[in-house]
Design an enzyme around this catalytic site. Sequence first.
Site, PDB file in Angstrom:
ATOM      1  N   GLU A   8     -66.922 -73.262  41.536  1.00 32.64           N
ATOM      2  CA  GLU A   8     -66.404 -73.873  43.317  1.00 32.64           C
ATOM      3  C   GLU A   8     -67.847 -73.961  43.179  1.00 32.64           C
ATOM      4  O   GLU A   8     -67.952 -74.932  44.805  1.00 32.64           O
ATOM      5  CB  GLU A   8     -66.313 -72.876  44.414  1.00 32.64           C
ATOM      6  CG  GLU A   8     -66.199 -72.824  45.292  1.00 32.64           C
ATOM      7  CD  GLU A   8     -65.115 -72.023  46.136  1.00 32.64           C
ATOM      8  OE1 GLU A   8     -65.395 -72.392  47.827  1.00 32.64           O
ATOM      9  OE2 GLU A   8     -64.603 -71.251  46.096  1.00 32.64           O
ATOM     10  N   ASP A 107     -63.962 -69.497  44.100  1.00 27.93           N
ATOM     11  CA  ASP A 107     -63.734 -68.197  44.826  1.00 27.93           C
ATOM     12  C   ASP A 107     -62.211 -67.804  44.561  1.00 27.93           C
ATOM     13  O   ASP A 107     -61.281 -68.519  44.980  1.00 27.93           O
ATOM     14  CB  ASP A 107     -64.387 -68.349  45.604  1.00 27.93           C
ATOM     15  CG  ASP A 107     -66.087 -67.823  46.285  1.00 27.93           C
ATOM     16  OD1 ASP A 107     -66.207 -67.602  45.544  1.00 27.93           O
ATOM     17  OD2 ASP A 107     -66.222 -68.451  47.558  1.00 27.93           O
ATOM     18  N   TYR A 316     -67.605 -59.885  47.346  1.00 29.11           N
ATOM     19  CA  TYR A 316     -67.052 -60.783  47.800  1.00 29.11           C
ATOM     20  C   TYR A 316     -66.682 -60.508  49.303  1.00 29.11           C
ATOM     21  O   TYR A 316     -66.279 -59.390  49.939  1.00 29.11           O
ATOM     22  CB  TYR A 316     -65.909 -61.031  47.954  1.00 29.11           C
ATOM     23  CG  TYR A 316     -65.073 -62.834  48.193  1.00 29.11           C
ATOM     24  CD1 TYR A 316     -65.970 -63.634  47.859  1.00 29.11           C
ATOM     25  CD2 TYR A 316     -63.872 -62.403  48.574  1.00 29.11           C
ATOM     26  CE1 TYR A 316     -65.134 -64.882  48.136  1.00 29.11           C
ATOM     27  CE2 TYR A 316     -63.744 -63.860  49.573  1.00 29.11           C
ATOM     28  CZ  TYR A 316     -64.424 -65.066  48.768  1.00 29.11           C
ATOM     29  OH  TYR A 316     -63.373 -66.201  49.868  1.00 29.11           O
TER      30      TYR A 316
END
Length: 414
Positions: A8, A107, A316
């Site tokens: 990403e 992600d 995350y």
Amino acid sequence: MSELIICEKPKVAEKVAKALSDSPVKQSYKRVPYYEIEKDNGEKTTVLSAVGHLFSLQAINKKEKRLYDLEWVPLYETDKSKKYVKNYIETIKKFSKGVDRFIHACDYDTEGTLIGYNALKYICGEKAIDNGFRMKFSALTKKDLIKSYSEAYPLKDDQSWVDSGEARHILDYLFGVNISKSMTDSVLKVTNRYVQLSAGRVQTPTLAILTEREKEIKKFVPEPYWLIKAKLQDGIIADHTKGKIFDKKEVDKILANCKGKDAVITKITNRKTKKELPYPFELGTLQSEAYAQFGFTPRKTQQIAQNLYVEGYTSYPRTSSQKLPESLGLSDILNDLSKNPKYKEKIKQLKEPLKPNEGSKTDEAHPAIHPTGTLPKDISEDYQKIYDLITYRFISLFGEVAEMESIKVELDIG
């Protein structure tokens, strides 16, 4: 055989490349960095990245009164400030030629899924979807990335998630653009003045809530009240049992009765309570705690947590989970954290068996926010505050229920 891995963001591409090889070769094309890995068996892997969304929705026929027929187009065509996106698209296109296998490593959430899917579909073509695989990771450590790469699954398994992300973007466009256009046209028709108004799927209801709240605030009529407190020896402050008192005459009467009198203890109550262990952080509770402790806005906390994740220091952040599965290697994380004396001091007080206290909330994509065990180096004071907040919360989950004792003393003065 050759494969292309799309991440990403550039920093994540670097992390992935260095996890999969001890000596990836960094190069650039049109100022876009990419990494090449040559395996012992002759297979070649290229790791590169998007830079967030590369595509945006646009009306197929902009001349229509209401815009319902949409298509995905390169972001730089709809936003002139995103010209740099063109270089990323051209880089992906160049290195997608002749590739046998494509890996989506953006992600693992709705937006990340759509970012990678659109990059593969509209730049690399349908072959990239057919021959595509998905990496799933919640932390950017070498161990997590290698595991994710080895367990990559067919990209088509994520189709429902892709549809969900695309539906959200389409709904945002249909709601925002068409209602904004209607509102602007209405004002023009009534006032003969062009005033550009804006509406949005999230923006408009939020503004309505704020408006109603503001009306309530303006309707509120403040009423004066008094709090009576007694200053005692050793800096002890006693509060009057009535709390807020709105009658000035009653206040004067109480003060007159107390004047020159000693305080006599009439009752002492001891109370023992237990304070349960906290739950692991998910994004909302992390933001609330950071505001309470440091005054950080939710946006600032999320940005710092996101950057700590990208650096590989924490997991995350955009998760709603309060679960920490044993598969994360919790004991190993505690051992790694113990390399820092200030964390070691707390960890050595923990008692076996080491099992974290968990909440009921789950997230099928990611576990709760936690440190990875990789200790940060040279980070700013604010970043250190958020990292410590996450780390100390993680350590506390393995502790014991606290027993607290409170003493309530009732006094009679006059």
